[in-house]
Scaffold this active site. Sequence first.
Site, PDB file in Angstrom:
ATOM      1  N   CYS A  30      38.090  38.245  46.963  1.00  0.00           N
ATOM      2  CA  CYS A  30      37.520  39.584  46.828  1.00  0.00           C
ATOM      3  C   CYS A  30      37.769  40.045  45.401  1.00  0.00           C
ATOM      4  O   CYS A  30      37.845  39.223  44.488  1.00  0.00           O
ATOM      5  CB  CYS A  30      38.133  40.535  47.852  1.00  0.00           C
ATOM      6  SG  CYS A  30      39.920  40.734  47.697  1.00  0.00           S
ATOM      7  N   MET A  31      37.906  41.337  45.168  1.00  0.00           N
ATOM      8  CA  MET A  31      38.080  41.838  43.813  1.00  0.00           C
ATOM      9  C   MET A  31      39.398  41.409  43.192  1.00  0.00           C
ATOM     10  O   MET A  31      39.484  41.194  41.990  1.00  0.00           O
ATOM     11  CB  MET A  31      37.996  43.368  43.812  1.00  0.00           C
ATOM     12  CG  MET A  31      36.595  43.900  44.024  1.00  0.00           C
ATOM     13  SD  MET A  31      35.514  43.570  42.628  1.00  0.00           S
ATOM     14  CE  MET A  31      36.273  44.598  41.365  1.00  0.00           C
TER      15      MET A  31
END
Length: 502
Positions: A30-31
């Site tokens: 993810c981020m």
Amino acid sequence: MATEDKNRATAAAILPLVGGAANVASIAHCMTRLRLGLHDRSLVDDEALKALPAVLGVVEDDTYQIVLGPGTVARVTPEFEQLVEEAHEAAPAPVAAVSAEELAAQGAAIKAQQKAKNATPFKLFLRRIANIFVPLIPALIGCGIIAGLNGLLVNLSWLPAVTPALAAMASGFMALIAVFVGYNTAKEFGGTPILGGAVAAIIVFPGVANIDAFGQTLSPGQGGVLGALGAAVLAVYVEKWCRRWVPEALDVLVTPTLTVLISGLVTIFGLMYVAGEVSSAIGTFADWLLANGGAGAGFVLGGLFLPLVMLGLHQALIPIHTTLIEQQGYTVLLPILAMAGAGQVGAAMAVYFRLPRNESIRRTIRSALPAGLLGVGEPLIYGVSLPLGRPFITACVGGAFGGGFVGLFNQLGDKVGSTAIGPSGWALFPLVDGNHGLGTTIAIYAGGLLVGYVAGFAATYFFGFSKDLLSEFNVSQEPAPSTVAATGNTHPGSPAKAPAGV
């Protein structure tokens, strides 16, 4: 060392500590986190992983998550995937010398434990929603920064020949975001992604302006991302029904045709209107909440966001943010929620000063504070405030006061929003926007951060430690392993233990 070599070295250091390539079942990111599905959790060396310089922390959820930070994770993940692939090609060997029955028993126990903790139907649904929208965040950030730059140039009357091109770059993705949502939705729910995108594309097609549905003329984009999500889910179910009943000889022709036809008709003559009303209601409610609730609403939102993150419920906000950005050009909720990180930073600073003899925790704070200022809060949450207990609560208090500050200005008519989701803290400055000048908007957001820092610091310094907690942690020697295990590991990013001294 070159950046590429550094990323590969990080991946190479992580791989043996998670049990080797044969223990890796799935890889995603993810981020900020490398998310690994593992066959055998017991093969992971947590302490060695957390000692790696590039690792900010680890989190155990339905997947094993290694916090690397924004930017770094996107570069390390491909290198990690390549190393796993190379290892599988070179030596597809079993993970360890255990019997199939033992391995199955271990896997079943781990799976049951994780399922009990995290796999509630609601959280699984939210995780699916997050999987649809999280891949869109890099484009939202890039286009949002370009939009901010373009707005600045327009206000200053600089480069008039360039600003139309920048406007096109900033707006192109948002004009077609429904298509990308439809594509990702079909992929996430087990359908053919391109069919989900095709059905969602109907929503943004200019020609829908010529269609009357139940006496109302449709508008291109009506229903937005929520309509696209609903249309793509419907397309998946229609496609699966066709796969079951359409003869194989006709499947390649009939299934995609019926999928687009049936889903498209329902979308045009139903979903677009319903989703449009829901989207409008979300925007109207957000405006009403901050216009009337203002400081109170901001106080509650800023104070509750960290617990929402801990429970995984913050994922429900992603489509709401996206809908507001699509409607208004920015989401007024994100700057308020970002104040939770400011409270966390202030609380960590107070812990640093309240525990002058505990060099272990102070070292953790020094290493994690820069990431916290940039909005990456996991190292401070899992390494400092949550294991200590009370400082996590006082960090929420800091976030509440920061959120109340920004909410108050919204109530007074000075909206502060973000043109993208993902960044927080100082990293959000290039994305802030509002209904007044950029200078005013930035000043309000900076003021909210400052209030969050100060409130989090004050609440933690004066109320974050009991006498027992101080006597236990304000010691000059390094905590013994048994103490750390009992009170919560103080290494950056360690998984949350039972909070101490609450």
